[in-house]
Every structure is written in C-alpha cells, then in structure tokens.
Write a protein that holds these residues in place. Sequence first.
Motif, short mmCIF file in Angstrom:
data_model
loop_
_atom_site.label_atom_id
_atom_site.label_comp_id
_atom_site.label_asym_id
_atom_site.label_seq_id
_atom_site.Cartn_x
_atom_site.Cartn_y
_atom_site.Cartn_z
N PHE A 72 2.64 0.07 1.60
CA PHE A 72 2.66 1.25 2.63
C PHE A 72 3.45 2.24 1.86
CE2 PHE A 72 3.90 3.87 6.06
CZ PHE A 72 2.64 4.07 6.93
N VAL A 73 4.76 1.90 1.47
CA VAL A 73 5.55 3.02 0.86
C VAL A 73 5.16 3.29 -0.73
CG1 VAL A 73 7.88 3.09 0.13
CG2 VAL A 73 7.65 1.71 2.22
N GLY A 74 4.22 2.45 -1.04
CA GLY A 74 3.78 3.04 -2.39
C GLY A 74 2.91 4.25 -2.10
N THR A 75 2.37 4.50 -1.09
CA THR A 75 1.48 5.55 -0.79
C THR A 75 2.14 6.71 -0.03
OG1 THR A 75 -0.63 4.09 -0.95
CG2 THR A 75 -0.74 6.19 0.13
N PHE A 76 2.91 6.20 1.07
CA PHE A 76 3.65 7.13 2.01
C PHE A 76 5.24 6.79 1.92
CE2 PHE A 76 -0.58 5.82 3.94
CZ PHE A 76 -1.22 6.93 3.63
N PRO A 77 5.82 7.51 1.19
CA PRO A 77 7.35 7.09 0.75
C PRO A 77 8.12 7.25 1.96
CG PRO A 77 6.35 8.99 -0.26
CD PRO A 77 5.31 8.58 0.21
#
Length: 238
Positions: free
Chosen positions: A63-68
């Motif tokens: 998730f964080v890789g796309t939406f930091p």
Amino acid sequence: MAQQLKDFSVTRKWPAQHPERIQLYSLPTPNGVKVSIALEEMQLPYEAHLVSFETNDQLTPEFVGTFPNNKIPAIIDPQGPGGQPLALFESGAILIYLAEKTGSPLLPADPVARYETLQWLMFQMGGVGPMFGQVGFFHKYGGKDFEDKRPRDRYVNESKRLLGVLEARMKGRQWIMGDQFTIADIAIWPWVRNMAAESGYNAGELVGWSNFPELQRVLAAFVARPAVAKGLNVPPRG
C-alpha cells in the motif's frame, strides 16, 4: 515504457479483477465514503478493495509503495490523463480529479461557483475533518479515558463553531451551493453524519446536535440519495 496497472505495488496485495475500472482502496469511514459516493453519483465503473485498519493494511509495503501517506481513500485510474494510469491519494484531490475527468456538475463550470465549491471542500478538509476527528478520539476512542477533559472540550467547542457556520450557510439552501449538489456536499455531510450517529462518534448530545435543525434537514436529504445510500457502505466491512 508506459506504466501499467500491474506495475503499482498495491495491486500485488489487491489484484484487480476488473483492470479496466477505477480501482478504489478504502474503508467506509467519513473520509473513505467520500470517494465511493462520488463514484456512485458520477456512475463511474469501479472496483472496491477493502483496506482493513484492524490488520493495518494501510501500513503494508504494497500500500505504502503506491500511496506513501498510508491513508485511505486512494484510487488508481487505469485511464488517467493521456490514457496512462494515475494513482491518487487525498480525498479532496480525488473528488476534484473525478469531477474534472467526467465534466460532472458536481464541480460547477462557472468560475465563481467553482471556486466557492472548492472553498467549502477545503473547509471540510482543513476544519470539519480534523476537528470532528479529534472529538471522536477524545469522546469515543483512545482519549475518552483521559481524566483531563480540556483537550476534548477544546475540540468540542471548535466543532460546535463549525457546525454553526454550516447551520447559517444552509438556511434557505438545499445544498451547500444552493440547488446544485456538489463535491462539497459529498465531503461535508458524511462527517456531520458521523458526529451525531450512534454508529459513528455518538457525540450529538456533546455538540448540541438538537440546536442545528438545518443540518438535520439537509443530512436527511443527503442520506436519502440512492448513490449516497450505496456509497456509505463501500467497500463492505467483510
């Protein structure tokens, strides 16, 4: 090489069954339902993926890789500008993007009405959301057991003020911008609903909900809209 949907890390955890549709990553919170309601109002095809806070899905590398910023809601539009996929977080930015993408009257074309709509959208993002959220924390969640009630009362008083601003705005109006339902309504009313609802913060008595008859009237009209009724439960909580 042009980016494809599968190139976004979030799709490794939530594979797209309908890759041609807008991919929604969300949870039915006051922020999350803004985008699902907008998608329903605009009748845009989408695929919803539940991001569970109970299992900290929003903190996973995918998730964080796309939406930091590791927050919901977030989307990937496989047909973004120039036909390229576009990943977006921040509910206000998503509402503006979707309205502009579709040419929807949810964001008026008239420049004056457009900027007034954006003004009220920012009112929710900068005021209603943060202040109401703090009331929820200190009234219902982790902060409710604090003996010192001054933090709670600070946010309660500011929330009352914001509700008063809305109450005055809605006198003689059907929606925030008058007769036209807009993204400002989509942003604001889920938060107002959550403040008073037993299923939300259940803080109606605390903020004097009975003193806001205009808000009660408009909120009833808001939840009666078919697209709103559907969007309030997307994605389903398992």
